[in-house]
Design a protein around this motif. Structure first.
Motif, PDB file in Angstrom:
ATOM      1  N   MET A 104       0.819  -1.205   0.000  1.00  0.00           N
ATOM      2  CA  MET A 104       0.000   0.000   0.000  1.00  0.00           C
ATOM      3  C   MET A 104       0.863   1.270   0.000  1.00  0.00           C
ATOM      4  N   GLU A 105       2.090   1.152   0.456  1.00  0.00           N
ATOM      5  CA  GLU A 105       2.990   2.311   0.441  1.00  0.00           C
ATOM      6  C   GLU A 105       3.551   2.590  -0.949  1.00  0.00           C
ATOM      7  N   TYR A 106       3.606   1.564  -1.798  1.00  0.00           N
ATOM      8  CA  TYR A 106       4.318   1.645  -3.075  1.00  0.00           C
ATOM      9  C   TYR A 106       3.964   2.853  -3.954  1.00  0.00           C
ATOM     10  N   PRO A 107       2.692   3.146  -4.242  1.00  0.00           N
ATOM     11  CA  PRO A 107       2.398   4.191  -5.228  1.00  0.00           C
ATOM     12  C   PRO A 107       2.944   5.570  -4.862  1.00  0.00           C
ATOM     13  N   PHE A 108       2.910   5.916  -3.568  1.00  0.00           N
ATOM     14  CA  PHE A 108       3.309   7.251  -3.129  1.00  0.00           C
ATOM     15  C   PHE A 108       4.546   7.240  -2.232  1.00  0.00           C
ATOM     16  N   GLU A 109       5.300   6.147  -2.215  1.00  0.00           N
ATOM     17  CA  GLU A 109       6.385   6.068  -1.242  1.00  0.00           C
ATOM     18  C   GLU A 109       7.445   7.150  -1.460  1.00  0.00           C
ATOM     19  N   ASP A 110       7.634   7.599  -2.692  1.00  0.00           N
ATOM     20  CA  ASP A 110       8.613   8.661  -2.941  1.00  0.00           C
ATOM     21  C   ASP A 110       8.148  10.018  -2.433  1.00  0.00           C
ATOM     22  N   VAL A 111       6.852  10.268  -2.538  1.00  0.00           N
ATOM     23  CA  VAL A 111       6.331  11.607  -2.233  1.00  0.00           C
ATOM     24  C   VAL A 111       5.674  11.687  -0.854  1.00  0.00           C
ATOM     25  N   ALA A 112       5.504  10.561  -0.182  1.00  0.00           N
ATOM     26  CA  ALA A 112       4.868  10.545   1.133  1.00  0.00           C
ATOM     27  C   ALA A 112       5.551  11.468   2.145  1.00  0.00           C
ATOM     28  N   PRO A 113       6.889  11.552   2.156  1.00  0.00           N
ATOM     29  CA  PRO A 113       7.504  12.477   3.120  1.00  0.00           C
ATOM     30  C   PRO A 113       7.086  13.933   2.912  1.00  0.00           C
ATOM     31  N   ILE A 114       6.831  14.324   1.670  1.00  0.00           N
ATOM     32  CA  ILE A 114       6.398  15.698   1.397  1.00  0.00           C
ATOM     33  C   ILE A 114       4.959  15.902   1.854  1.00  0.00           C
ATOM     34  N   PHE A 115       4.081  14.973   1.505  1.00  0.00           N
ATOM     35  CA  PHE A 115       2.701  15.059   1.969  1.00  0.00           C
ATOM     36  C   PHE A 115       2.636  15.057   3.492  1.00  0.00           C
ATOM     37  N   SER A 116       3.367  14.154   4.114  1.00  0.00           N
ATOM     38  CA  SER A 116       3.281  13.979   5.566  1.00  0.00           C
ATOM     39  C   SER A 116       3.859  15.153   6.338  1.00  0.00           C
ATOM     40  N   ALA A 117       4.870  15.808   5.777  1.00  0.00           N
ATOM     41  CA  ALA A 117       5.495  16.935   6.468  1.00  0.00           C
ATOM     42  C   ALA A 117       4.640  18.189   6.416  1.00  0.00           C
ATOM     43  N   ALA A 118       3.721  18.262   5.464  1.00  0.00           N
ATOM     44  CA  ALA A 118       2.864  19.436   5.327  1.00  0.00           C
ATOM     45  C   ALA A 118       1.793  19.457   6.417  1.00  0.00           C
ATOM     46  N   ASP A 119       1.252  20.631   6.668  1.00  0.00           N
ATOM     47  CA  ASP A 119       0.145  20.743   7.613  1.00  0.00           C
ATOM     48  C   ASP A 119      -1.137  20.168   7.026  1.00  0.00           C
ATOM     49  N   ILE A 120      -1.327  20.356   5.718  1.00  0.00           N
ATOM     50  CA  ILE A 120      -2.495  19.825   5.014  1.00  0.00           C
ATOM     51  C   ILE A 120      -2.020  19.312   3.660  1.00  0.00           C
ATOM     52  N   ALA A 121      -2.510  18.149   3.245  1.00  0.00           N
ATOM     53  CA  ALA A 121      -2.136  17.573   1.946  1.00  0.00           C
ATOM     54  C   ALA A 121      -3.398  17.270   1.154  1.00  0.00           C
ATOM     55  N   PHE A 122      -3.395  17.681  -0.126  1.00  0.00           N
ATOM     56  CA  PHE A 122      -4.583  17.620  -0.984  1.00  0.00           C
ATOM     57  C   PHE A 122      -4.247  17.008  -2.330  1.00  0.00           C
ATOM     58  N   VAL A 123      -5.171  16.171  -2.870  1.00  0.00           N
ATOM     59  CA  VAL A 123      -5.085  15.681  -4.250  1.00  0.00           C
ATOM     60  C   VAL A 123      -6.489  15.610  -4.832  1.00  0.00           C
ATOM     61  N   ASN A 124      -6.559  15.475  -6.155  1.00  0.00           N
ATOM     62  CA  ASN A 124      -7.820  15.225  -6.843  1.00  0.00           C
ATOM     63  C   ASN A 124      -8.036  13.721  -6.940  1.00  0.00           C
ATOM     64  N   LEU A 125      -9.180  13.242  -6.445  1.00  0.00           N
ATOM     65  CA  LEU A 125      -9.521  11.818  -6.477  1.00  0.00           C
ATOM     66  C   LEU A 125     -10.366  11.554  -7.718  1.00  0.00           C
ATOM     67  N   GLU A 126      -9.730  11.130  -8.810  1.00  0.00           N
ATOM     68  CA  GLU A 126     -10.396  10.999 -10.110  1.00  0.00           C
ATOM     69  C   GLU A 126     -10.952   9.581 -10.278  1.00  0.00           C
ATOM     70  N   THR A 127     -11.851   9.207  -9.398  1.00  0.00           N
ATOM     71  CA  THR A 127     -12.402   7.852  -9.393  1.00  0.00           C
ATOM     72  C   THR A 127     -13.528   7.795  -8.375  1.00  0.00           C
ATOM     73  N   CYS A 128     -14.438   6.854  -8.536  1.00  0.00           N
ATOM     74  CA  CYS A 128     -15.320   6.519  -7.426  1.00  0.00           C
ATOM     75  C   CYS A 128     -14.614   5.458  -6.574  1.00  0.00           C
ATOM     76  N   VAL A 129     -15.118   5.232  -5.376  1.00  0.00           N
ATOM     77  CA  VAL A 129     -14.501   4.260  -4.457  1.00  0.00           C
ATOM     78  C   VAL A 129     -15.597   3.318  -3.987  1.00  0.00           C
ATOM     79  N   SER A 130     -15.640   2.132  -4.596  1.00  0.00           N
ATOM     80  CA  SER A 130     -16.750   1.219  -4.327  1.00  0.00           C
ATOM     81  C   SER A 130     -16.453  -0.151  -4.916  1.00  0.00           C
ATOM     82  N   ASP A 131     -17.229  -1.132  -4.493  1.00  0.00           N
ATOM     83  CA  ASP A 131     -17.224  -2.451  -5.121  1.00  0.00           C
ATOM     84  C   ASP A 131     -18.502  -2.682  -5.920  1.00  0.00           C
TER      85      ASP A 131
END
Length: 396
Positions: A104-131
């Protein structure tokens, strides 16, 4: 974790089109942290407010969580905060397959330190989330992320996503409703869509170092009216340039509730490196109405950053973990922005390339690093924005 939730009533909008390119899976190097932006030491606190849009009667209510910080309180509006943000993301189809075969870490493992160090981290979720559900799009253009893959976002340190886009309802109303439930279950805030008009138009706020920072979102792409949220139907906050005064009035109301207001907008033309006249007109109208920062997406490539009066417009953040038509559409960046009560202070972009279903953070020695920096420099220079060779962003 850095969280506050504030809800406010109003409406939203939708956006369309992505191309697919499957990539095989392979491990890649891990991340670097940005050295240009200093993050704040304290964690955000949580608040909730509600306001009606100009389409309803105006009233305001407020409530606060019981959590009290033990540190010395920061005077209201006196501090700074760092926001990290990026463009279009998904964990559908081949992306989920790549994650499943690694971690689960693989897709963002390079950029996670930048997201995590910020006070707020935002992205566009271009998908629904469902089965659930069946794709309502032509083959290859419907995107659905299995709920468990939201852990990819939480592990990376992402706090809030926009659902105001042309893929949020790809698998129908049941899948859209599941998206909201699943985001809440994983502790991810969302804007731009909801179970009714009020939720779709809501404002989410965060308290960071004495600053109230607000997020809201709208969509300008898919004009299928069945996707629009109403008082009785789930959907997106959709806006049309020919009928947008109600939304501008809403932004003016939200601006009164925030020190800094960020508006995420799904707009523009796909694979075009410059913004359209429609984007610029609406962007300037949003800023005149009170938006301090606009975060744009949908074109799938990077577009200019513009300084407009006291506001900043990021016309397109490009893809970030998404299907790409070619390698140019895989060239992107993760952005960091320091803000104070007056808005933008300074920023930084760190070049990223989408490779093997991963947001790969590029090193300065890699040729593509310089290509992305140069592209952003050339795009933004005519609009009052300077970007140096290290990706540091300043307003001229």
């Amino acid at each position: 974790m850095k969280r506050i939730i504030a809800l406010c009533l109003t409406s939203a909008l939708l956006f369309c089109g992505c191309s697919a390119d499957t990539e095989s899976s392979q491990s890649a190097s891990s991340a670097e942290k940005s050295e240009q932006i200093t993050t704040s030491a304290t964690e955000p606190t949580s608040t909730a407010t509600t306001v009606t849009s100009s389409q309803s009667s105006a009233s305001t209510t407020e409530s606060a969580t019981a959590d009290i910080e033990t540190e010395e309180p920061v005077p209201e509006g006196s501090g700074t905060a760092v926001i990290a943000f990026a463009g279009d993301t998904t964990q559908s189809d081949v992306f989920a397959d790549a994650t499943a075969s690694r971690s689960m870490e693989y897709p963002f493992e390079d950029v996670a330190p930048i997201f995590s160090a910020a006070d707020i981290a935002f992205v566009n979720l271009e998908t629904c989330v469902s089965d659930r559900g069946q794709s309502e799009k032509k083959e290859g253009y419907g995107f659905r992320t299995p709920p468990e893959y939201l852990e990819v976002y939480t592990l990376a340190g992402i706090d809030i996503v926009s659902c105001a886009n042309n893929h949020a309802r790809d698998y129908g109303m049941d899948a859209l409703a599941d998206t909201f439930d699943n985001l809440e279950a994983y502790g991810l805030d969302f804007v731009g869509a909801g179970s009714d008009l009020a939720e779709a138009q809501k404002l989410v706020t965060y308290e960071v170092n004495g600053l109230t920072i607000g997020f809201t979102a709208c969509n300008m792409i898919n004009h299928n009216s069945t996707w629009y949220a109403t008082e009785e139907r789930a959907g997106l906050a959709c806006v049309d340039l020919d009928d947008c005064q109600w939304y501008l009035d809403l932004i003016s109301e939200y601006e009164k509730q925030c020190d800094v207001l960020l508006v995420s907008v799904h707009w523009g033309l796909e694979y075009m490196y410059n913004f359209s006249s429609k984007q610029q007109k609406f962007g300037h109208m949003l800023c005149d109405s009170g938006a301090d920062v606009i975060l744009g997406h949908h074109p799938h490539v990077l577009q200019p950053i513009e300084q407009y009066n006291d506001s900043v417009i990021f016309y397109s953040l490009g893809n970030f973990l998404f299907y790409k038509m070619d390698d140019y559409a895989g060239q992107t960046a993760i952005f960091e922005m320091e803000i104070d009560k007056d808005g933008f202070v300074k920023g930084k972009l760190s070049p990223v390339f989408i490779s093997y279903c991963k947001s790969k953070l590029l090193g300065a020695e890699e040729p593509m690093y310089s290509e992305i920096i140069k592209l952003c420099q050339e795009l933004s220079a005519p609009y009052g924005v300077s970007i140096d060779d290290n990706g540091v962003i300043e307003l001229l």
